[in-house]
Design an enzyme around this catalytic site. Structure first.
Site, PDB file in Angstrom:
ATOM      1  N   ARG A  76     -24.120  20.417  22.066  1.00 43.69           N
ATOM      2  CA  ARG A  76     -24.136  20.059  20.643  1.00 43.69           C
ATOM      3  C   ARG A  76     -24.655  21.275  19.894  1.00 43.69           C
ATOM      4  O   ARG A  76     -25.715  21.802  20.215  1.00 43.69           O
ATOM      5  CB  ARG A  76     -25.052  18.848  20.433  1.00 43.69           C
ATOM      6  CG  ARG A  76     -25.231  18.422  18.988  1.00 43.69           C
ATOM      7  CD  ARG A  76     -23.906  17.931  18.402  1.00 43.69           C
ATOM      8  NE  ARG A  76     -24.092  17.086  17.252  1.00 43.69           N
ATOM      9  CZ  ARG A  76     -24.376  17.520  16.030  1.00 43.69           C
ATOM     10  NH1 ARG A  76     -24.559  18.797  15.805  1.00 43.69           N
ATOM     11  NH2 ARG A  76     -24.487  16.664  15.039  1.00 43.69           N
ATOM     12  N   GLU A  84     -16.809  12.931  12.112  1.00 44.12           N
ATOM     13  CA  GLU A  84     -16.430  12.370  13.410  1.00 44.12           C
ATOM     14  C   GLU A  84     -14.922  12.186  13.553  1.00 44.12           C
ATOM     15  O   GLU A  84     -14.211  11.961  12.584  1.00 44.12           O
ATOM     16  CB  GLU A  84     -17.114  11.010  13.621  1.00 44.12           C
ATOM     17  CG  GLU A  84     -18.619  11.073  13.648  1.00 44.12           C
ATOM     18  CD  GLU A  84     -19.189  11.894  14.781  1.00 44.12           C
ATOM     19  OE1 GLU A  84     -18.564  11.950  15.875  1.00 44.12           O
ATOM     20  OE2 GLU A  84     -20.256  12.496  14.589  1.00 44.12           O
ATOM     21  N   ARG A 127     -27.384  15.994  25.545  1.00 44.81           N
ATOM     22  CA  ARG A 127     -26.555  17.174  25.296  1.00 44.81           C
ATOM     23  C   ARG A 127     -27.440  18.413  25.168  1.00 44.81           C
ATOM     24  O   ARG A 127     -28.509  18.348  24.575  1.00 44.81           O
ATOM     25  CB  ARG A 127     -25.746  17.008  24.005  1.00 44.81           C
ATOM     26  CG  ARG A 127     -24.810  15.816  24.023  1.00 44.81           C
ATOM     27  CD  ARG A 127     -24.143  15.594  22.692  1.00 44.81           C
ATOM     28  NE  ARG A 127     -25.111  15.224  21.659  1.00 44.81           N
ATOM     29  CZ  ARG A 127     -24.798  14.779  20.451  1.00 44.81           C
ATOM     30  NH1 ARG A 127     -23.519  14.662  20.098  1.00 44.81           N
ATOM     31  NH2 ARG A 127     -25.725  14.462  19.574  1.00 44.81           N
TER      32      ARG A 127
END
Length: 194
Positions: A76, A84, A127
């Site tokens: 990320r 999104e 992440r």
């Protein structure tokens, strides 16, 4: 004289080809040129940066990479939030597919330089959190924010480049590029935060 005429014709032809592209809103722009006009350049890559190979783009701020003997690292990007695309019960947001394509275009070279910031190496979703630079020195997060493919979002404690990215975003908003042109909401870079 003939040489200059040929060079001028080639330059005009290249300009026409570039302007004729139907997906110019999804192409990363040359951020270095714009940075000079706001008195800032891409932040320098830190000495502890490492090389990583990008293997897949997930969306406009997330990708899969391998580095330092690790494979399938879900990454990320620090300090940005892109709209999104449809995944994990998330609806497609305005400019989501375009933001994903911008990141795909930027990382097409596959090998990048990455670094962690102090404050933790992963987020609550597991992440890895990276700052990323292209081989030519461009800061990926600034490219995303500068083209309007993502919003600058400071997620504490990783805020090393937050003020820099806010300045880049201000410029993108003034120029009405990317999501600032196509999406009605000033908060078009919605969910899925870091």
């Amino acid at each position: 004289m003939i040489g200059l005429r040929v060079i001028a014709q080639i330059g005009i032809a290249m300009t026409l080809v570039a302007c004729g592209s139907s997906s110019t809103s999804m192409q990363p722009r040359d951020f270095k040129a714009d940075a000079a006009t706001i008195g800032q350049g891409s932040p320098a890559r830190p000495s502890q940066a490492f090389q990583a190979r990008v293997t897949r783009i997930v969306d406009g701020d997330t990708f899969i990479a391998s580095a330092n003997g690790r494979e399938n690292i879900r990454v990320r990007l620090i300090g940005v939030n892109a709209p999104e695309i449809a995944h994990f019960e998330q609806a497609v947001q305005c400019y989501g597919p375009e933001a994903t394509q911008v990141l795909r275009n930027l990382l097409a070279e596959s090998t990048v330089n990455a670094a962690y910031e102090s404050g933790g190496k992963t987020d609550k979703y597991g992440r890895d959190l990276w700052d990323v630079w292209l081989s030519d020195g461009r800061f990926v997060q600034a490219e995303l924010v500068g083209t309007g493919a993502a919003q600058a979002r400071a997620y504490r404690p990783q805020t090393q480049f937050a003020s820099f990215l806010r300045a880049v975003q201000s410029r993108a908003q003034q120029q009405h590029v990317g999501l600032w042109r196509q999406c009605l909401s000033a908060d078009a870079g919605g969910g899925g935060g870091q």
